[in-house]
Motif scaffolding. Sequence first.
Motif, mmCIF file in Angstrom:
data_model
loop_
_atom_site.group_PDB
_atom_site.id
_atom_site.type_symbol
_atom_site.label_atom_id
_atom_site.label_comp_id
_atom_site.label_asym_id
_atom_site.label_seq_id
_atom_site.Cartn_x
_atom_site.Cartn_y
_atom_site.Cartn_z
ATOM 1 N N VAL A 25 0.850 -1.187 0.000
ATOM 2 C CA VAL A 25 0.000 0.000 0.000
ATOM 3 C C VAL A 25 0.888 1.240 0.000
ATOM 4 N N TYR A 26 0.422 2.247 -0.704
ATOM 5 C CA TYR A 26 1.065 3.555 -0.677
ATOM 6 C C TYR A 26 0.009 4.536 -0.209
ATOM 7 N N ARG A 36 -3.219 -2.867 -2.618
ATOM 8 C CA ARG A 36 -3.565 -4.186 -3.153
ATOM 9 C C ARG A 36 -4.232 -4.974 -2.036
ATOM 10 N N PRO A 37 -5.551 -4.853 -1.856
ATOM 11 C CA PRO A 37 -6.219 -5.581 -0.781
ATOM 12 C C PRO A 37 -6.122 -7.095 -0.934
ATOM 13 N N SER A 79 -4.441 -10.256 -4.086
ATOM 14 C CA SER A 79 -3.673 -10.418 -5.324
ATOM 15 C C SER A 79 -4.522 -10.162 -6.567
ATOM 16 N N ALA A 80 -5.838 -10.144 -6.424
ATOM 17 C CA ALA A 80 -6.734 -9.962 -7.569
ATOM 18 C C ALA A 80 -7.261 -8.545 -7.722
ATOM 19 N N TRP A 81 -6.965 -7.644 -6.764
ATOM 20 C CA TRP A 81 -7.560 -6.320 -6.789
ATOM 21 C C TRP A 81 -6.553 -5.217 -6.508
ATOM 22 N N VAL A 82 -6.794 -4.062 -7.146
ATOM 23 C CA VAL A 82 -6.107 -2.805 -6.831
ATOM 24 C C VAL A 82 -7.172 -1.851 -6.326
ATOM 25 N N ARG A 83 -6.847 -1.107 -5.270
ATOM 26 C CA ARG A 83 -7.797 -0.148 -4.689
ATOM 27 C C ARG A 83 -7.170 1.235 -4.683
ATOM 28 N N VAL A 84 -7.938 2.219 -5.157
ATOM 29 C CA VAL A 84 -7.567 3.624 -4.985
ATOM 30 C C VAL A 84 -8.631 4.235 -4.095
ATOM 31 N N ALA A 85 -8.197 5.103 -3.171
ATOM 32 C CA ALA A 85 -9.145 5.645 -2.212
ATOM 33 C C ALA A 85 -8.724 7.034 -1.766
ATOM 34 N N VAL A 86 -9.712 7.785 -1.310
ATOM 35 C CA VAL A 86 -9.473 9.084 -0.698
ATOM 36 C C VAL A 86 -10.170 9.073 0.659
ATOM 37 N N GLU A 92 -12.264 -0.077 -6.765
ATOM 38 C CA GLU A 92 -11.368 -1.212 -6.983
ATOM 39 C C GLU A 92 -11.429 -1.689 -8.430
ATOM 40 N N PHE A 93 -10.288 -2.202 -8.849
ATOM 41 C CA PHE A 93 -10.112 -2.708 -10.209
ATOM 42 C C PHE A 93 -9.596 -4.136 -10.132
#
Length: 148
Positions: free
Chosen positions: A17-18, A78-79, A81-88, A141-142
């Motif tokens: 996570v960043y 990366r919650p 291995s199958a997903w990327v999450r961007v959040a604010v 999420e993607f």
Amino acid sequence: MTSLSKSVQAACAGRPVYSQTFPCEPPTAEIGRKIVRDVLGVWHLKDLSDRAALVVTELIANAVGHTPCREIRLVVGRPSSAWVRVAVVDREPSRLPALGRAAFDDESGRGLLLIDSLADRWGCDLRGSGRRPWGKEVWAEFRIEDDG
């Protein structure tokens, strides 16, 4: 932003996570797009970067336009291995996102519709405990496509 690659690479064990806090101002959207593209590049997921950068722009714009917050936190993770999450994350738990209906000639009101069409899923989670949350995280999420 020379430390970004080092920070992300160091976090690649487990669930990377960043996250970073920024002013809740319109110029933060440009910074957010760059960070999302950089992080996804480090993770070798550049195929998601256009959609994720546009979504993070809308998430930031919503925080800027609909909350009185002075700061927001951008999270790219990366919650699984199958997903990327961007959040604010912002400190305005009483203003929850809701899909709206913009008229043809409205100049705003389509941000969540855009997020809904670009992301595989999106939502909002309150932050804090009990009946007194201190903020919210609006996320999208993607799904990571398997090349196999």
